[in-house]
Design a protein around this motif. Structure first.
Motif, PDB file in Angstrom:
ATOM      1  N   PRO A  45     -16.534   1.305   7.809  1.00  0.00           N
ATOM      2  CA  PRO A  45     -16.581  -0.118   7.463  1.00  0.00           C
ATOM      3  C   PRO A  45     -16.708  -1.014   8.689  1.00  0.00           C
ATOM      4  O   PRO A  45     -17.154  -2.156   8.573  1.00  0.00           O
ATOM      5  N   HIS A  46     -16.334  -0.498   9.848  1.00  0.00           N
ATOM      6  CA  HIS A  46     -16.430  -1.291  11.070  1.00  0.00           C
ATOM      7  C   HIS A  46     -17.643  -0.898  11.911  1.00  0.00           C
ATOM      8  O   HIS A  46     -17.617  -1.011  13.141  1.00  0.00           O
ATOM      9  N   ALA A  47     -18.683  -0.458  11.254  1.00  0.00           N
ATOM     10  CA  ALA A  47     -19.962  -0.195  11.911  1.00  0.00           C
ATOM     11  C   ALA A  47     -21.048  -0.978  11.184  1.00  0.00           C
ATOM     12  O   ALA A  47     -21.142  -0.934   9.954  1.00  0.00           O
ATOM     13  N   ALA A  50     -14.536   8.212  16.049  1.00  0.00           N
ATOM     14  CA  ALA A  50     -13.107   8.442  16.245  1.00  0.00           C
ATOM     15  C   ALA A  50     -12.419   7.195  16.783  1.00  0.00           C
ATOM     16  O   ALA A  50     -11.302   6.856  16.362  1.00  0.00           O
ATOM     17  N   ALA A  51     -13.082   6.489  17.702  1.00  0.00           N
ATOM     18  CA  ALA A  51     -12.488   5.273  18.273  1.00  0.00           C
ATOM     19  C   ALA A  51     -12.406   4.158  17.245  1.00  0.00           C
ATOM     20  O   ALA A  51     -11.459   3.363  17.243  1.00  0.00           O
ATOM     21  N   LEU A  52     -13.384   4.082  16.349  1.00  0.00           N
ATOM     22  CA  LEU A  52     -13.319   3.096  15.263  1.00  0.00           C
ATOM     23  C   LEU A  52     -12.149   3.401  14.334  1.00  0.00           C
ATOM     24  O   LEU A  52     -11.415   2.494  13.907  1.00  0.00           O
ATOM     25  N   ARG A  53     -11.972   4.667  14.013  1.00  0.00           N
ATOM     26  CA  ARG A  53     -10.917   5.052  13.078  1.00  0.00           C
ATOM     27  C   ARG A  53      -9.523   4.856  13.675  1.00  0.00           C
ATOM     28  O   ARG A  53      -8.574   4.537  12.949  1.00  0.00           O
ATOM     29  N   SER A  54      -9.410   5.007  14.996  1.00  0.00           N
ATOM     30  CA  SER A  54      -8.101   4.823  15.640  1.00  0.00           C
ATOM     31  C   SER A  54      -7.801   3.360  15.931  1.00  0.00           C
ATOM     32  O   SER A  54      -6.654   3.001  16.191  1.00  0.00           O
ATOM     33  N   GLY A 108     -13.074  -1.883  18.131  1.00  0.00           N
ATOM     34  CA  GLY A 108     -12.970  -2.791  16.998  1.00  0.00           C
ATOM     35  C   GLY A 108     -14.162  -2.749  16.064  1.00  0.00           C
ATOM     36  O   GLY A 108     -14.014  -2.770  14.840  1.00  0.00           O
ATOM     37  N   PHE A 109     -15.365  -2.666  16.639  1.00  0.00           N
ATOM     38  CA  PHE A 109     -16.573  -2.687  15.817  1.00  0.00           C
ATOM     39  C   PHE A 109     -17.720  -2.102  16.630  1.00  0.00           C
ATOM     40  O   PHE A 109     -17.757  -2.220  17.860  1.00  0.00           O
ATOM     41  N   TYR A 110     -18.646  -1.459  15.943  1.00  0.00           N
ATOM     42  CA  TYR A 110     -19.839  -0.906  16.573  1.00  0.00           C
ATOM     43  C   TYR A 110     -21.063  -1.465  15.869  1.00  0.00           C
ATOM     44  O   TYR A 110     -21.236  -1.300  14.662  1.00  0.00           O
ATOM     45  N   GLY A 168      -9.829  -2.771  20.569  1.00  0.00           N
ATOM     46  CA  GLY A 168     -10.430  -3.718  19.637  1.00  0.00           C
ATOM     47  C   GLY A 168     -11.733  -4.338  20.115  1.00  0.00           C
ATOM     48  O   GLY A 168     -12.285  -5.208  19.437  1.00  0.00           O
ATOM     49  N   ALA A 169     -12.256  -3.901  21.253  1.00  0.00           N
ATOM     50  CA  ALA A 169     -13.510  -4.453  21.769  1.00  0.00           C
ATOM     51  C   ALA A 169     -14.681  -4.096  20.854  1.00  0.00           C
ATOM     52  O   ALA A 169     -14.612  -3.178  20.026  1.00  0.00           O
ATOM     53  N   ILE A 170     -15.761  -4.830  21.017  1.00  0.00           N
ATOM     54  CA  ILE A 170     -16.989  -4.616  20.239  1.00  0.00           C
ATOM     55  C   ILE A 170     -18.017  -3.934  21.128  1.00  0.00           C
ATOM     56  O   ILE A 170     -18.233  -4.349  22.277  1.00  0.00           O
TER      57      ILE A 170
END
Length: 320
Positions: free
Chosen positions: A279-281, A249-253, A257-259, A230-232
């Protein structure tokens, strides 16, 4: 003496002030943009050339025997073959430090947008929604307080160091991984750690190093697996530092947490990049360095680089 400006603006016409350069070399020709095949013909018999993203390599240099100096209106020199320039006796001057404060500011602009979702809440309110009425489609995250969190920095040049100052002002613990720890860093209030510890302990990891053979692909699947779940991850440095496929891939898993990124492996970001749909980018078009203050610094230093070259010294030469 003749000079050629191969790219006279960065974002829009007139955002760079070339008057200082033209006062030093009145016989200066400028072009809006220059394709690779146009570079050598446009340089012609000029002794001085200014460029930003144009490529300068052996093939170009061989066609421009009168060239004596290259001024790159940027800090990074990835697009220049510095060894070839040295072989041809052509010094290259870059512009270090001009956007330190602007890029550090953008780093935290991305982070604050991630942890408090201000622009997403703004969109929801303007759509007539309020607090608990906002649906999941707006992509809101639980808001995070930065105080007490651990902010990791890879690379501790001027931008990394300024970013550390901002992080400390938010009450964050700051960890730094850098190749060289200088005595003057002792008063900065940061902790210097190995890369493995930086990955393991950072709630937020921010990249502030150049793209070199040692740092390309620095953040790939292996590094992402070592980060806190969950790190940013923030990248306002160079796109080549990050394996974007692994990040997606890490965002989807959920491992990442966010990029937040202002630099990409291919620019402009391709239409089929999977990051566009994440959505988390949070993505910006490599514009951290384009504040009006940074651009003025850019031209002030560029002009000084030229003046010192003409005086026989030459500042900020990167290929001596």
């Amino acid at each position: 003496m003749k000079a050629v400006i191969l790219e006279r603006y960065v974002m829009h016409e007139g955002d760079l002030d070339w008057s200082g350069v033209k006062a030093l070399i009145p016989d200066t020709t400028s072009y809006v943009r220059t394709a690779y095949e146009e570079i050598a013909p446009r340089i012609g018999d000029a002794e001085v050339v200014f460029l930003n993203k144009c490529r300068m390599d052996e093939a170009i240099l061989a066609q421009c025997p009168k060239l004596r100096w290259v001024g790159i209106i940027a800090t990074g020199t990835d697009n220049l073959d510095l060894k070839a320039c040295r072989r041809h006796g052509v010094p290259v001057a870059n512009v270090p430090g001009y956007s330190t404060y602007s890029v550090a500011q953008m780093t935290f602009s991305l982070l604050l947008a991630i942890v408090q979702c201000a622009e997403r809440y703004d969109r929801a309110v303007k759509d007539g929604l309020w607090q608990l009425d906002i649906p999941a489609g707006y992509g809101l995250l639980p808001q995070m307080e930065l105080y007490g969190k651990t902010f990791g920095i890879y690379g501790y040049g001027s931008i990394g160091r300024q970013t550390a100052r901002i992080a400390r002002a938010f009450g964050m613990r700051v960890l730094v991984c850098t190749r060289t720890v200088r005595p003057e860093y002792a008063a900065d209030g940061v902790e210097f750690v190995p890369f493995a510890d930086l990955l393991k302990e950072s709630d937020v990891l921010s990249l502030h190093c150049p793209a070199t053979p040692q740092t390309r692909g620095l953040i790939g699947a292996e590094a992402l697996a070592q980060m806190k779940p969950g790190a940013i991850l923030l990248n306002t440095a160079r796109g080549a530092l990050v394996d974007e496929t692994a990040v997606t891939a890490a965002l989807r898993s959920g491992q990442l947490g966010f990029y937040g990124a202002d630099a990409f492996a291919t620019e402009p970001l391709p239409a089929d990049s999977p990051l566009r749909k994440e959505p988390h980018a949070l993505l910006t078009p490599h514009i951290a360095w384009t504040t009006k203050e940074a651009l003025q610094n850019l031209m002030d230093i560029t002009t000084r680089n030229l003046r010192t070259f003409l005086d026989g010294n030459g500042e900020h030469i990167v290929n001596r």
